[in-house]
Write a protein that holds these residues in place. Structure first.
Motif, short mmCIF file in Angstrom:
data_model
loop_
_atom_site.label_atom_id
_atom_site.label_comp_id
_atom_site.label_asym_id
_atom_site.label_seq_id
_atom_site.Cartn_x
_atom_site.Cartn_y
_atom_site.Cartn_z
N LYS B 40 8.57 -1.23 3.52
CA LYS B 40 8.17 -1.25 2.11
C LYS B 40 6.94 -0.47 1.69
O LYS B 40 6.80 0.34 0.81
N THR B 41 5.82 -0.87 2.44
CA THR B 41 4.58 -0.14 2.20
C THR B 41 4.92 1.52 2.52
O THR B 41 4.37 2.28 1.62
N THR B 42 5.30 1.64 3.67
CA THR B 42 5.88 3.17 3.74
C THR B 42 6.35 3.87 2.49
O THR B 42 5.83 4.88 2.35
N PHE B 84 -2.59 -1.76 -4.00
CA PHE B 84 -2.61 -1.49 -2.46
C PHE B 84 -2.24 -3.03 -1.78
O PHE B 84 -3.05 -3.87 -2.13
N GLN B 85 -1.66 -3.32 -0.60
CA GLN B 85 -1.54 -4.60 0.10
C GLN B 85 -2.90 -4.71 0.49
O GLN B 85 -3.12 -5.98 0.51
N ASP B 86 -3.52 -3.86 1.17
CA ASP B 86 -4.88 -4.17 1.64
C ASP B 86 -5.89 -3.74 0.49
O ASP B 86 -7.28 -3.42 0.98
N ALA B 160 3.24 -1.40 -6.98
CA ALA B 160 2.68 -2.68 -6.41
C ALA B 160 3.20 -3.19 -5.32
O ALA B 160 4.33 -3.54 -5.09
N ASP B 161 2.41 -3.04 -4.41
CA ASP B 161 2.85 -3.40 -2.86
C ASP B 161 2.24 -4.92 -2.40
O ASP B 161 1.02 -5.26 -2.46
N GLU B 162 3.37 -5.74 -2.77
CA GLU B 162 3.20 -7.39 -2.43
C GLU B 162 1.87 -7.97 -3.07
O GLU B 162 0.90 -8.39 -2.50
MG LIG Z 1 3.64 -3.70 3.31
#
Ligand SMILES: [Mg+2]
Ligand SMILES: Nc1ncnc2c1ncn2[C@@H]1O[C@H](COP(=O)(O)OP(=O)(O)OP(=O)(O)O)[C@@H](O)[C@H]1O
Lengths: 289, 217
Positions: B40-42, B84-86, B160-162
């Motif tokens: 997903k992030t990719t 970002f997820q992070d 939106a990532d997670e």
């Molecule tokens: Mg991810």
């Protein structure tokens, strides 16, 4: 406009955020500029001494006894067209007689019955600052005139002064360049460490859409502040030590060191800014590719 | 709006996505669902041009990954809000300045920046924390800060990532609804999540990804 203000304040804040880098960079710029400033003051004053000495350089040309005053005038006119000649003063036979009288208090005619003093001409040389003054061609041309009997000049002394001065200028310039390059390298390596420490931050900047220039500018401004601060410290140190030492040197040698503080500050600030700009620009550009 | 044509990307050590064909229309609100490590992030990074496909191409807002010049990427990103997820919050400045950053980058006037940042902090419920530094915020607060930073741009597209990964169920649900509201105002949204329960039955398009392959969309 607001963007510029933002970048400027980022640069200023970075100064505080990266205190250690700031300290190292300011300190190395300070050292560099102190050395550079001393070299500038010293060579500037040496230049003045050289000017003063060159003012005193002169060549004396003695004419053969039977040369007429008219002919001397013509020859002297030709002297003036020689490169390196600044001014000429003709001393005719009767001038020489008067000089003799004023120096020895007696009339030469009363002693030997005629005037044996030759007519002569004193030649002053131009003062060209950086170039080395070469006497040889001038002397050779003077000797070519058949009416010229003898040419006197302080050749050895002049040569020695000129050679040492040239060597001094060369060494100073080389020294200055080496110091500047070293400090650019030191700064760019110091800044590079900060940049590596901040690489996540830079990545975040890029991820919110910052252009290269936007990322670079605060770092470069920060560098310019380093340069300015270093220049202020160096100028103050030089000012204080020059104030102290110039009195001291004056009482010992009678040479008055003179310098313009504003000029010095201006030169040092520009140098500081250029050094730190090159240093930090190198670091950040290498990082951003 | 977002279009992936036969896109493959693989990391050096394996993993990634392969042969993805996907189109997200303007005004669409789509979910990308898949287990952890499914890509997903990719996929979102590809859409944000943080990664470039090894095969195929990604076209977003008329920017084509196979043709875009590196210089243009910052401008491309200005119309896209990415959560970002992070997080990628900047730890050297407080919450307010973090959220203001994209607007400074885009060259907004000071007054407008202040207004917009305040507004988006209120929307996300963090207005009382605006002078906290990221390390003085809870995980969920940091996550919402990251959402606020995406919203403040008023972008055409939100990736939106997670964004609910660190939120309790109630707050998660509120965020989903906030995004629905924003979507109604005309912003396309692509949101990755592995929490199917959170989104099922709300009538949004659901894209499933598994092992780097899009299964159902
Ligand atoms: Mg991810
Ligand atoms: N930078 C990287 N280098 C190498 N491999 C990576 C990298 N990022 C992700 N991967 C691998 O690629 C695969 C897909 O990762 P991705 O981050 O897209 O998954 P995800 O669906 O976002 O998972 P999650 O739900 O846990 O966030 C995973 O197997 C992961 O190990």
């Amino acid at each position: 406009m607001d963007k510029m203000m933002f970048l400027l304040s980022e640069g200023l804040k970075n100064l505080w955020r990266h205190k250690l880098t700031a300290f190292t960079a300011v300190f190395s710029i300070f050292l560099t500029l102190t050395v550079a400033g001393s070299l500038i003051v010293v060579s500037d004053n040496t230049g003045k001494i050289i000017d003063y000495l060159r003012d005193k350089y002169k060549i004396e040309v003695f004419f053969k006894q039977n040369t007429s005053n008219e002919r001397i005038k013509e020859i002297v006119k030709e002297f003036q067209s020689i490169r390196g000649v600044r001014s000429t003063t003709v001393i005719t036979k009767s001038d020489a007689k008067k000089i003799f009288k004023s120096q020895f208090g007696e009339n030469i005619l009363d002693i030997v019955g005629f005037n044996p003093l030759p007519a002569s001409c004193v030649i002053n040389l131009v003062k060209e600052k950086k170039d080395k003054l070469n006497l040889r061609p001038i002397i050779d041309r003077l000797r070519k005139f058949s009416e010229v009997d003898e040419v006197n000049y302080q050749g050895r002394l002049i040569n020695r002064i000129e050679n040492s001065y040239q060597a001094f200028v060369k060494v100073s310039i080389i020294l200055l360049i080496i110091i500047l390059i070293i400090s650019i390298l030191i700064i760019s390596n110091t800044v590079r460490l900060t940049i590596y420490a901040k690489k996540d931050l830079i990545k975040s900047f890029q991820l919110v859409g910052a252009t290269r220039a936007f990322v670079k500018t605060p770092f470069i401004l920060e560098g310019i502040f380093h340069g300015l601060i270093g220049a202020v410290f160096a100028s103050v140190l030089l000012l204080v030590s020059l104030e102290f030492s110039s009195n001291f040197i004056f009482t010992i040698t009678g040479v008055k060191i003179d310098y313009s503080f504003l000029n010095l500050f201006f030169i040092l600030s520009s140098l500081g800014i250029v050094i730190s700009f090159l240093g930090s620009n190198r670091a950040i550009s290498q990082f951003l590719k | 709006m977002i279009q992936l044509d036969n896109v493959s990307y693989s990391y050096e050590k394996g993993g990634g996505v392969s042969n993805v064909n996907l189109t997200i229309q303007k005004d669409e609100y789509a979910f990308l669902i898949g287990p952890t490590g499914s890509g997903k992030t990719t996929l979102l990074r590809l859409a944000y041009m943080d990664l470039f496909p090894k095969v195929g191409r990604v076209v977003v807002n008329k920017y084509d990954s196979s043709k875009i010049k590196p210089k243009k990427i910052p401008y491309f990103r200005r119309n896209i809000g990415m959560v970002f997820q992070d997080y990628h919050l900047l730890d050297d400045r407080n919450l307010f300045d973090n959220i203001a950053l994209p607007l400074h980058v885009m060259g907004f006037q000071k007054d407008e920046i202040i207004d917009r940042v305040k507004e988006s902090l209120e929307e996300i419920g963090l207005d009382s924390k605006s002078n906290h530094y990221p390390n003085e915020l809870s995980g969920g607060e940091q996550q919402r800060a990251c959402v606020a930073r995406a919203l403040v741009k008023e972008p055409d597209i939100i990736l939106a990532d997670e964004p609910t990964g660190n939120l309790d169920p109630v707050t998660s649900f509120e965020l989903i609804k906030l995004l629905e509201e924003i979507n109604r105002e005309g912003t396309s949204i692509l949101m990755a999540s592995h929490n199917y329960n959170l989104i099922k039955g709300r009538g949004h398009r659901i894209i499933e990804i598994q092992n780097g392959v899009v299964r159902k969309s």
